[in-house]
Design a protein around this motif. Structure first.
Motif, PDB file in Angstrom:
ATOM      1  N   MET A  73    -101.663   1.849 -17.631  1.00 29.95           N
ATOM      2  CA  MET A  73    -100.412   1.846 -18.382  1.00 29.95           C
ATOM      3  C   MET A  73     -99.850   0.429 -18.428  1.00 29.95           C
ATOM      4  O   MET A  73     -99.646  -0.180 -17.385  1.00 29.95           O
ATOM      5  CB  MET A  73     -99.384   2.767 -17.727  1.00 29.95           C
ATOM      6  N   PRO A  74     -99.596  -0.126 -19.617  1.00 29.97           N
ATOM      7  CA  PRO A  74     -98.930  -1.417 -19.698  1.00 29.97           C
ATOM      8  C   PRO A  74     -97.426  -1.238 -19.465  1.00 29.97           C
ATOM      9  O   PRO A  74     -96.761  -0.511 -20.205  1.00 29.97           O
ATOM     10  CB  PRO A  74     -99.223  -1.877 -21.128  1.00 29.97           C
ATOM     11  N   ALA A  75     -96.906  -1.855 -18.426  1.00 27.53           N
ATOM     12  CA  ALA A  75     -95.488  -1.700 -18.071  1.00 27.53           C
ATOM     13  C   ALA A  75     -95.035  -2.960 -17.360  1.00 27.53           C
ATOM     14  O   ALA A  75     -95.752  -3.483 -16.510  1.00 27.53           O
ATOM     15  CB  ALA A  75     -95.289  -0.480 -17.171  1.00 27.53           C
ATOM     16  N   ASP A  76     -93.857  -3.441 -17.705  1.00 30.58           N
ATOM     17  CA  ASP A  76     -93.414  -4.706 -17.118  1.00 30.58           C
ATOM     18  C   ASP A  76     -92.226  -4.572 -16.184  1.00 30.58           C
ATOM     19  O   ASP A  76     -91.839  -5.540 -15.532  1.00 30.58           O
ATOM     20  CB  ASP A  76     -93.104  -5.728 -18.207  1.00 30.58           C
ATOM     21  N   ALA A  77     -91.618  -3.368 -16.074  1.00 32.39           N
ATOM     22  CA  ALA A  77     -90.439  -3.220 -15.220  1.00 32.39           C
ATOM     23  C   ALA A  77     -90.223  -1.749 -14.892  1.00 32.39           C
ATOM     24  O   ALA A  77     -90.650  -0.868 -15.652  1.00 32.39           O
ATOM     25  CB  ALA A  77     -89.197  -3.782 -15.925  1.00 32.39           C
ATOM     26  N   PRO A  78     -89.544  -1.456 -13.775  1.00 30.61           N
ATOM     27  CA  PRO A  78     -89.289  -0.056 -13.416  1.00 30.61           C
ATOM     28  C   PRO A  78     -88.342   0.617 -14.398  1.00 30.61           C
ATOM     29  O   PRO A  78     -87.488  -0.031 -15.004  1.00 30.61           O
ATOM     30  CB  PRO A  78     -88.663  -0.163 -12.022  1.00 30.61           C
ATOM     31  N   HIS A  79     -88.498   1.917 -14.545  1.00 34.62           N
ATOM     32  CA  HIS A  79     -87.625   2.684 -15.432  1.00 34.62           C
ATOM     33  C   HIS A  79     -87.880   4.162 -15.185  1.00 34.62           C
ATOM     34  O   HIS A  79     -89.001   4.563 -14.846  1.00 34.62           O
ATOM     35  CB  HIS A  79     -87.903   2.338 -16.894  1.00 34.62           C
TER      36      HIS A  79
ATOM     37  N   MET B  96    -106.097   4.020 -21.637  1.00 33.26           N
ATOM     38  CA  MET B  96    -104.847   3.269 -21.677  1.00 33.26           C
ATOM     39  C   MET B  96    -103.846   4.040 -22.520  1.00 33.26           C
ATOM     40  O   MET B  96    -104.148   4.432 -23.650  1.00 33.26           O
ATOM     41  CB  MET B  96    -105.030   1.870 -22.267  1.00 33.26           C
ATOM     42  N   VAL B  97    -102.659   4.279 -21.956  1.00 34.28           N
ATOM     43  CA  VAL B  97    -101.603   4.967 -22.691  1.00 34.28           C
ATOM     44  C   VAL B  97    -100.311   4.169 -22.571  1.00 34.28           C
ATOM     45  O   VAL B  97    -100.100   3.437 -21.604  1.00 34.28           O
ATOM     46  CB  VAL B  97    -101.366   6.401 -22.169  1.00 34.28           C
ATOM     47  N   ASP B  98     -99.454   4.306 -23.578  1.00 36.94           N
ATOM     48  CA  ASP B  98     -98.131   3.701 -23.497  1.00 36.94           C
ATOM     49  C   ASP B  98     -97.408   4.261 -22.274  1.00 36.94           C
ATOM     50  O   ASP B  98     -97.610   5.425 -21.898  1.00 36.94           O
ATOM     51  CB  ASP B  98     -97.325   3.995 -24.761  1.00 36.94           C
ATOM     52  N   ALA B  99     -96.535   3.455 -21.703  1.00 37.30           N
ATOM     53  CA  ALA B  99     -95.986   3.798 -20.389  1.00 37.30           C
ATOM     54  C   ALA B  99     -94.593   4.411 -20.421  1.00 37.30           C
ATOM     55  O   ALA B  99     -94.227   5.127 -19.483  1.00 37.30           O
ATOM     56  CB  ALA B  99     -95.960   2.548 -19.508  1.00 37.30           C
ATOM     57  N   TYR B 100     -93.813   4.151 -21.438  1.00 39.44           N
ATOM     58  CA  TYR B 100     -92.397   4.533 -21.397  1.00 39.44           C
ATOM     59  C   TYR B 100     -92.042   5.683 -22.336  1.00 39.44           C
ATOM     60  O   TYR B 100     -90.890   6.119 -22.362  1.00 39.44           O
ATOM     61  CB  TYR B 100     -91.521   3.326 -21.743  1.00 39.44           C
ATOM     62  N   ASP B 101     -92.997   6.175 -23.108  1.00 38.83           N
ATOM     63  CA  ASP B 101     -92.647   7.240 -24.062  1.00 38.83           C
ATOM     64  C   ASP B 101     -93.748   8.282 -24.207  1.00 38.83           C
ATOM     65  O   ASP B 101     -93.843   8.943 -25.234  1.00 38.83           O
ATOM     66  CB  ASP B 101     -92.296   6.647 -25.432  1.00 38.83           C
ATOM     67  N   ILE B 102     -94.583   8.440 -23.176  1.00 43.58           N
ATOM     68  CA  ILE B 102     -95.658   9.435 -23.228  1.00 43.58           C
ATOM     69  C   ILE B 102     -95.553  10.374 -22.037  1.00 43.58           C
ATOM     70  O   ILE B 102     -95.289   9.940 -20.914  1.00 43.58           O
ATOM     71  CB  ILE B 102     -97.039   8.743 -23.253  1.00 43.58           C
ATOM     72  N   TRP B 103     -95.743  11.669 -22.307  1.00 44.60           N
ATOM     73  CA  TRP B 103     -95.839  12.667 -21.244  1.00 44.60           C
ATOM     74  C   TRP B 103     -97.171  13.395 -21.385  1.00 44.60           C
ATOM     75  O   TRP B 103     -97.579  13.767 -22.480  1.00 44.60           O
ATOM     76  CB  TRP B 103     -94.731  13.729 -21.348  1.00 44.60           C
ATOM     77  N   PHE B 104     -97.829  13.625 -20.262  1.00 43.75           N
ATOM     78  CA  PHE B 104     -98.992  14.500 -20.234  1.00 43.75           C
ATOM     79  C   PHE B 104     -98.516  15.946 -20.056  1.00 43.75           C
ATOM     80  O   PHE B 104     -97.495  16.192 -19.429  1.00 43.75           O
ATOM     81  CB  PHE B 104     -99.916  14.120 -19.076  1.00 43.75           C
ATOM     82  N   GLN B 105     -99.287  16.897 -20.612  1.00 50.27           N
ATOM     83  CA  GLN B 105     -98.951  18.308 -20.383  1.00 50.27           C
ATOM     84  C   GLN B 105    -100.180  19.166 -20.074  1.00 50.27           C
ATOM     85  O   GLN B 105    -100.041  20.303 -19.643  1.00 50.27           O
ATOM     86  CB  GLN B 105     -98.193  18.903 -21.573  1.00 50.27           C
ATOM     87  N   LEU B 106    -101.382  18.609 -20.283  1.00 43.57           N
ATOM     88  CA  LEU B 106    -102.607  19.328 -19.958  1.00 43.57           C
ATOM     89  C   LEU B 106    -103.451  18.472 -19.022  1.00 43.57           C
ATOM     90  O   LEU B 106    -103.376  17.244 -19.051  1.00 43.57           O
ATOM     91  CB  LEU B 106    -103.407  19.663 -21.228  1.00 43.57           C
TER      92      LEU B 106
END
Length: 498
Positions: free
Chosen positions: A1-7, A77-87
């Motif tokens: 996940m590409p992420a640069d800061a906590p959230h 690789m998935v976006d980090a701030y707007d994706i949820w897994f459900q399966l």
């Protein structure tokens, strides 16, 4: 996940994955590694691809060692701030292979149609090994400085009446840039999910890196990682177009390479290929919306439904405007098989897994009512009228796992000690001769399960980098409200692993 800061939104993405059995992710570009201050969005989008390449190359360099990787392993690789897994991961892996088989069949038919009776053309039809999510809106456009050459991309293989009357017609909504593409069958790139074998990903990302370096020398900017991927896929599709033309004139010994009839952009690719440049990377799209499709331009196309509730399915399909009959036809077969295995040890492990007892037809699952599919996850990029932040905030407790999140996460994060490892996915042998495939989590997932941050070696240093663990406060906490209160919403204490 590409992420640069906590959230908290990053926390939701990670926890949704962990709860379902995915290994804790590695964070790329943390604290702004690789950023280009003079580029659009400070180059952070392009940095996703650079840092992913560095991590993959480092892991492959450790092949055979603990913590190393094989070229046949899968990277996601998935976006980090707007994706949820459900399966769970087994569903994602099985769908990845299914998408590749479908793509291989399509390309093989294209090759055969172009060659006619010339069955011995020495360039075989390409095989797909990388899947990228697709979008209805081809973005960014050429005016961004990037050109994916979408005119050369294949048409969507989905039904031509998928959205009823007006399918593939851009709606005349001048002031609604998202909904105007609502009836377009997805055939453009969206970089919310990129998944492939490590070897194929490395090769494609090296091509991306070469493009980045060329762009930097010319003074041009690449708008985003999506634009970069689009350019690489566009070059691939133009190379395939040229190859099909050569195959059509193959006489058993040679082909007629008359470039006068080629468009300028295809001719450029052909000439570069003749000089030795490679353009085939086995990249294709998730046309079926089965992985983690975007919700932009599909704002009303899906909702949380219980698949066994036929009346609710019908009502939601009508609300979404789906023409004709309900398209959701029962529980996905990948979920029906979950927890059932012919291997006794794996079956016993699966029986003890929390997901093996989930009644998938009776829990709310986000489902695209036009495709009739329940995707592996949700990409919350529906931006009109503030939908993205609103849904990330208000839809969280609508997920099937939210009432059980603390229990699921706690169970996943406890080290297994001497307990036998459990496969992430097991694909049975197929009638076409394909052997059984078994996928396992990384070796270090058996012990302490922690999110890690990849820090590449400094510029000029040999290839490599380091993976450092980061605690949950470091990932999740931002602002005064304790992250666990917002995440779990159960009024209990911070996360404790027992």
């Amino acid at each position: 996940m590409p992420a640069d800061a906590p959230h908290l939104n990053l926390c939701k993405a990670i926890m949704s994955a962990v709860a379902l059995g995915y290994p804790p992710p590695t964070l790329l570009n943390w604290s702004g590694e690789f950023n280009r201050p003079e580029w659009h969005l400070a180059g952070s989008h392009i940095a996703k691809m650079e840092s992913l390449l560095a991590a993959i190359e480092h892991l492959l360099s450790q092949a055979g060692d603990a913590g190393g990787a094989s070229e046949h392993d899968l990277a996601v690789m998935v976006d980090a701030y707007d994706i949820w897994f459900q399966l769970p991961p087994s569903v994602l892996v099985e769908r990845f292979h299914q998408l590749n088989r479908e793509a291989d069949d399509r390309v093989r038919r294209q090759w055969q149609a172009a060659q006619g009776l010339a069955a011995d053309f020495p360039v075989p039809p390409p095989r797909q090994s990388i899947v990228v999510t697709s979008a209805k809106d081809c973005h960014p456009k050429r005016d961004s400085g990037s050109d994916a050459h979408y005119a050369h991309w294949p048409a969507s293989p989905m039904p031509s009446d998928l959205y009823g009357d007006g399918t593939d017609r851009v709606l005349p909504l001048l002031f609604d840039p998202a909904r105007k593409y609502r009836k377009m069958r997805p055939r453009c790139v969206n970089s919310g999910l990129v998944m492939g074998t490590m070897g194929a990903m490395r090769d494609a990302l090296r091509r991306c890196k070469a493009k980045i370096e060329g762009v930097a020398r010319s003074g041009r900017q690449l708008w985003s990682d999506q634009a970069l991927l689009g350019e690489v896929i566009g070059d691939q599709e133009m190379w395939r177009e040229w190859m099909r033309g050569l195959g059509a004139t193959w006489n058993g010994t040679a082909s007629e390479n008359d470039m006068s009839g080629l468009s300028r952009e295809v001719r450029d690719v052909a000439e570069a290929a003749l000089r030795g440049d490679g353009f085939e990377f086995g990249i294709g799209l998730d046309y079926n919306f089965t992985t983690i499709p975007p919700t932009c331009s599909a704002e009303e196309d899906g909702f949380f439904v219980r698949i066994n509730d036929k009346a609710a399915l019908r009502n939601e399909s009508i609300r979404a405007g789906v023409p004709g009959a309900v398209r959701v036809q029962g529980i996905p077969r990948e979920l029906q098989r979950l927890g059932r295995d012919d291997d006794d040890a794996a079956a016993a492990a699966a029986a003890n897994d929390a997901l093996s007892n989930v009644s998938w037809g009776d829990v709310p699952l986000y489902t695209d009512l036009y495709f009739g599919t329940t995707p592996v996850g949700i990409h919350h990029n529906a931006y009109i009228n503030g939908l993205k932040p609103w849904r990330i905030r208000n839809w969280w407790n609508m997920t099937w796992f939210h009432p059980h999140l603390r229990s699921l996460v706690s169970r996943r994060l406890v080290p297994r000690g001497d307990a036998p490892a459990r496969p992430l996915a097991r694909l049975a042998p197929r009638a076409d001769g394909a052997r059984e495939l078994v996928y396992w989590a990384p070796e270090d997932d058996h012990g302490s399960k922690q999110v890690t941050v990849f820090a590449p070696s400094s510029a000029g240093a040999p290839a490599g980098g380091t993976f450092s663990p980061i605690d949950w406060d470091g990932v999740c906490q931002r602002g005064p409200t304790p992250w666990h209160e917002e995440l779990f919403g159960d009024g209990q204490a911070p996360l404790e692993l027992k």
